[in-house]
Scaffold this motif. Sequence first.
Motif, mmCIF file in Angstrom:
data_model
loop_
_atom_site.group_PDB
_atom_site.id
_atom_site.type_symbol
_atom_site.label_atom_id
_atom_site.label_comp_id
_atom_site.label_asym_id
_atom_site.label_seq_id
_atom_site.Cartn_x
_atom_site.Cartn_y
_atom_site.Cartn_z
ATOM 1 N N ILE A 87 0.865 -1.191 0.000
ATOM 2 C CA ILE A 87 0.000 0.000 0.000
ATOM 3 C C ILE A 87 0.898 1.236 0.000
ATOM 4 O O ILE A 87 1.810 1.343 0.819
ATOM 5 C CB ILE A 87 -0.924 -0.010 1.235
ATOM 6 C CG1 ILE A 87 -1.854 -1.230 1.156
ATOM 7 C CG2 ILE A 87 -1.722 1.284 1.327
ATOM 8 C CD1 ILE A 87 -2.661 -1.480 2.417
ATOM 9 N N ARG A 88 0.609 2.155 -0.927
ATOM 10 C CA ARG A 88 1.457 3.353 -1.044
ATOM 11 C C ARG A 88 0.999 4.417 -0.045
ATOM 12 O O ARG A 88 -0.158 4.467 0.349
ATOM 13 C CB ARG A 88 1.385 3.922 -2.461
ATOM 14 C CG ARG A 88 1.560 2.911 -3.578
ATOM 15 C CD ARG A 88 2.995 2.465 -3.805
ATOM 16 N NE ARG A 88 3.946 3.547 -3.964
ATOM 17 C CZ ARG A 88 4.237 4.149 -5.117
ATOM 18 N NH1 ARG A 88 3.580 3.825 -6.225
ATOM 19 N NH2 ARG A 88 5.163 5.085 -5.187
ATOM 20 N N VAL A 89 1.926 5.295 0.280
ATOM 21 C CA VAL A 89 1.645 6.278 1.326
ATOM 22 C C VAL A 89 1.629 7.701 0.773
ATOM 23 O O VAL A 89 2.512 8.106 0.026
ATOM 24 C CB VAL A 89 2.683 6.164 2.465
ATOM 25 C CG1 VAL A 89 2.501 7.284 3.485
ATOM 26 C CG2 VAL A 89 2.568 4.806 3.155
ATOM 27 N N ASN A 90 0.587 8.412 1.160
ATOM 28 C CA ASN A 90 0.435 9.841 0.901
ATOM 29 C C ASN A 90 0.790 10.479 2.248
ATOM 30 O O ASN A 90 -0.038 10.547 3.141
ATOM 31 C CB ASN A 90 -1.024 10.059 0.494
ATOM 32 C CG ASN A 90 -1.421 11.504 0.393
ATOM 33 O OD1 ASN A 90 -0.585 12.394 0.399
ATOM 34 N ND2 ASN A 90 -2.724 11.742 0.306
ATOM 35 N N LEU A 91 2.032 10.915 2.371
ATOM 36 C CA LEU A 91 2.558 11.207 3.715
ATOM 37 C C LEU A 91 2.361 12.669 4.110
ATOM 38 O O LEU A 91 2.930 13.580 3.490
ATOM 39 C CB LEU A 91 4.044 10.836 3.774
ATOM 40 C CG LEU A 91 4.714 10.913 5.137
ATOM 41 C CD1 LEU A 91 3.993 10.055 6.185
ATOM 42 C CD2 LEU A 91 6.175 10.482 5.037
ATOM 43 N N HIS A 152 11.705 6.729 1.131
ATOM 44 C CA HIS A 152 11.059 5.501 1.615
ATOM 45 C C HIS A 152 10.336 4.813 0.456
ATOM 46 O O HIS A 152 9.617 5.472 -0.312
ATOM 47 C CB HIS A 152 10.061 5.848 2.730
ATOM 48 C CG HIS A 152 9.630 4.669 3.536
ATOM 49 N ND1 HIS A 152 8.788 3.703 3.026
ATOM 50 C CD2 HIS A 152 9.934 4.287 4.801
ATOM 51 C CE1 HIS A 152 8.585 2.783 3.964
ATOM 52 N NE2 HIS A 152 9.274 3.112 5.052
ATOM 53 N N PRO A 153 10.476 3.511 0.324
ATOM 54 C CA PRO A 153 9.855 2.842 -0.836
ATOM 55 C C PRO A 153 8.325 2.906 -0.838
ATOM 56 O O PRO A 153 7.713 2.750 -1.899
ATOM 57 C CB PRO A 153 10.338 1.389 -0.706
ATOM 58 C CG PRO A 153 10.795 1.238 0.709
ATOM 59 C CD PRO A 153 11.257 2.590 1.153
ATOM 60 N N ALA A 154 7.713 3.155 0.312
ATOM 61 C CA ALA A 154 6.237 3.228 0.329
ATOM 62 C C ALA A 154 5.734 4.612 -0.077
ATOM 63 O O ALA A 154 4.555 4.796 -0.370
ATOM 64 C CB ALA A 154 5.713 2.907 1.729
ATOM 65 N N LEU A 155 6.628 5.588 -0.095
ATOM 66 C CA LEU A 155 6.186 6.977 -0.272
ATOM 67 C C LEU A 155 5.799 7.263 -1.726
ATOM 68 O O LEU A 155 6.615 7.126 -2.635
ATOM 69 C CB LEU A 155 7.317 7.923 0.162
ATOM 70 C CG LEU A 155 6.991 9.412 0.107
ATOM 71 C CD1 LEU A 155 5.881 9.773 1.089
ATOM 72 C CD2 LEU A 155 8.244 10.239 0.396
ATOM 73 N N ALA A 156 4.542 7.685 -1.926
ATOM 74 C CA ALA A 156 4.065 8.005 -3.275
ATOM 75 C C ALA A 156 3.840 9.489 -3.450
ATOM 76 O O ALA A 156 3.893 10.012 -4.555
ATOM 77 C CB ALA A 156 2.760 7.277 -3.544
ATOM 78 N N LEU A 157 3.553 10.180 -2.363
ATOM 79 C CA LEU A 157 3.110 11.565 -2.466
ATOM 80 C C LEU A 157 3.345 12.257 -1.128
ATOM 81 O O LEU A 157 3.084 11.668 -0.074
ATOM 82 C CB LEU A 157 1.607 11.544 -2.785
ATOM 83 C CG LEU A 157 0.887 12.848 -3.080
ATOM 84 C CD1 LEU A 157 1.477 13.518 -4.328
ATOM 85 C CD2 LEU A 157 -0.610 12.578 -3.327
ATOM 86 N N TRP A 158 3.811 13.500 -1.204
ATOM 87 C CA TRP A 158 3.885 14.339 -0.003
ATOM 88 C C TRP A 158 2.600 15.146 0.114
ATOM 89 O O TRP A 158 2.151 15.756 -0.863
ATOM 90 C CB TRP A 158 5.076 15.295 -0.080
ATOM 91 C CG TRP A 158 6.403 14.654 0.184
ATOM 92 C CD1 TRP A 158 7.385 14.400 -0.721
ATOM 93 C CD2 TRP A 158 6.894 14.216 1.459
ATOM 94 N NE1 TRP A 158 8.472 13.820 -0.091
ATOM 95 C CE2 TRP A 158 8.197 13.697 1.248
ATOM 96 C CE3 TRP A 158 6.379 14.205 2.764
ATOM 97 C CZ2 TRP A 158 8.981 13.183 2.282
ATOM 98 C CZ3 TRP A 158 7.158 13.688 3.785
ATOM 99 C CH2 TRP A 158 8.439 13.182 3.554
#
Length: 679
Positions: A87-91, A152-158
Motif C-alpha cells: 500500500i502506497r503512502v500519501n505522507l 522511503h519505498p512506500a512513499l508516493a506523495l507528499w
Amino acid sequence: MSTPLTLSAEQPLVPGWATGTITLGCDYNPEQWDESVWVDDIRLMRELGVDLVAINIFGWAQLQPQPGPFDFSRLDRIMAMLHEAGIRVNLGTGTSSPPPWMARIHPETLPRFADGTLAWPGGRQAWCPSSPIFRQKALELVTAMAERYGDHPALALWHVSNELGCHNALCYCDVSAAAFRTWLRQRYGTLDALNTAWGTAFWSQRYGTWDDVLPPRATRSAGNPAHVLDFKRFSSDALLEHYRAEESVLRSRSSVPVTTNLMVTAHIQTQDYWSWAPHLDLIANDHYLDHRLGDPLAELAFSADLTRGLAAGRPWMLMETSTSAVSWQPVNHAKREGELVRTALGHVARGADSICFFQWRASRSGAEKFHSALLPHSGTAGAGWAQSLELSALLDRLSPVVGTRVDARAAMVFSWQSWWAAEGDAQPSRLLQYLPEAHRYHRALRSLGVTVDIVAPGTDLAGYDLVVVPTLYTLTDDDARAIADAAASGATVLITPFSGIVDENDAIRPGGYPGAFRELIGAVVDEFRPLAAEATVLLDSGRRARIWSEQVRVLSAEVRDTFVDGPAAASPALTRRAVGAGSAWYTATVLDDESVLALLRELCAEAGVPALEVGPDVDIVNRVSATERFTFIINHRTEAITVPVAGHDLVSDERIEGSAVVPAGAVRVIASGRSDRGH
Ligand code: GLA
C-alpha cells in the motif's frame, strides 16, 4: 485495485508514477489506535483494495509530545507495515495542527479574529499563517520528515499540512499586520501608490507612514473595500507561502511529488486557488456534499468542474470525501442507497482519477467520531462495509477511463477575487451573491447535459462555443480582452449583472457601467436599481426576475427582453450584440431558475452546443481519449431514464444498442469509439 498508485495513463502528471487503475485511497489515523488494530486495518485495506493511504495528517503531537527530539518509532512501523502490504503512502508533513505546548511556550503563534479576540488551541489549525516561530517549528518537523522518509519505498506523495486555511485563513494579529505591510510594500513600492490604489482620500484614510497600515480589523463603520480586498489577497498568499516553504524543504530532500488538499467548496472562499495550482504536482481536492445548499449534487458537479480547471484539464485527485454522513453540518445526512457510488462517479466523470476518503476507520473519540468511514463503527458486518467493497469493485471496472480528458464545449469564467469583492460591505445590494449566480448558471447547463470547463479570468477561451461570465465584478483589462476575443472568434458569450464594474483595486471603471464590457455588450448601465428581498419583476417575455434590475441604455445591441415593471420598468433587461463571428449577451437582472434554463437553451442553440434535456438530477459527461469516448450517465432520480448512446457499459459489462436505459439511482459508463473531436 491492489495494483500500484495510478494518476493518469496518457499524460502522467508526475513522471514515474505507475498507471492503469483508478486509485482508491483514504486518510488513516493510526495514532488513534493500538498497534494491534493496525494489523487488522492493513488486512482489511488489502481486502478492500486500498491503493493509497494518507497518514500523519495530525501526527505532530505524537511525534513531538514536548519541544525537543522527534520520536518517529510508531510512524516508522506503520510505514513499514503499509509498504510490506503493497500500500502506497500519501505522507502528511504533520504540520496542520501544532501540539498543545506550542500555545503555552509560543502564544504569539495563535491567530486573532478581526475584533482582536484570540483563537485558543483546543480545536485544530490554531496558528497564524505569518508567524515566523510557527513556520520555523513546522519546517523543523518537515525537514526531519523529509530526511527520514524522502526515499522511503512506500512513499508516493507528499501531503503538505492539511486543508490550509480551513480555519486559520484570516489572521488579524500584530505579526500578520507586519507581514501584510511587507506584502503591500512589494505590491505597491511606495506609500503614495498604495494611497492611490486604495482611494484613501476618502474618509480621511490617507496613510503618512507604513506603520499605520493595519489589517482591516473590526470597525464601527464599513471599512475600505480596496483594503479588505488586498488583505484577502495577502491572506491567500500568506498560506501559499507557507505551503511553498514546506514544499521547498521537501523538494530539496526528496524527489517524490508534492501536493496539498484544496477545498474547492461553497463554504470556503479564502484561497485564490488559481495562484496556488501551479505549485502543486497534482491537483487534489476535498469535497463533501453540503446539505445546507439548495442542490448539493449540483454543487458537487460545480466543484469537480472547477477542480478540473485548476488542474488545467488534466486528471486530478479527490483527496477526501465521505462514504456517508459528515459530522460538521447542522444535520449530518447519511448517504442514501447507491449515493456513495453516484457521488464518487460524479467526481470520476468530471476528471478525477483517484477517489480517496476521509477516513479509513471511524474514530471512537474526538470531534469527528460520528463521521462516516470506509470501515464504520459497525465493522465489516454492516451495510457500510459492503458498500465500500461494491465501490472498490466498480472503480476497478473503470480502469479504461484513467488518463482520459473531459470533453467540454462550454466554459465559465470564475474568480475568487470577484467572489471576495462583489460581496463586500457596501455594495448596492447584499442580496446579489457571487457564488449562487455562478451555481445557478452551471446548474442549468448541467441540467441541459452540457459540461462546463470552469476557468480562470484571462484564460484563452479560443475553441469554446459558449462562454458564461457570472458577476465578474473585478477584473483586469487583459481578463476583459480574453472574453471579448472569445466573442470575436465565434463564441456566444453571456455576461451577467455586476460584471466588469471595477478595476483590480476595486475602483469604479468610469464612463458608465460595466466599464470593462460596455463596448463588448453595446450597452451602458446608467444606474443599479436593486429589488427588495421578496420582490420580483416581470419581463416582456413573461419571465420573472429577482434581486436586481438596472437602467440600461442600448448603444449598439439588440434588445431581447425588457423590464415591464419594477424600478427599471421599460429598460432593456436582456441584450445581444453580434460581435465578429460570435455574440455578446447581457442580462441586467437575476433571472429565476426557469428563465436561466430557457435562456441557456437559446444560447446553446445559437452556439451549436448540443443540449440534452436531462434535468437537474442527472449527470451526463463525456471523457475522451484520442480513440475512445466514455459517456458517464449518473441517474440520481427515482425513475429510469433513457439516453441515446450506444457502446459497451463498463458498469454492467453489457453491450448497449441504440440507447441506454439507466434505472433509478443507477450509473452507466458507456465506452464507444470517437466519431467527433468535440472541444
Ligand atoms: C476535512 C479534513 C479532515 C476531516 C474531514 C471531515 O476533509 O481534512 O481532517 O476533518 O474534513 O469531513
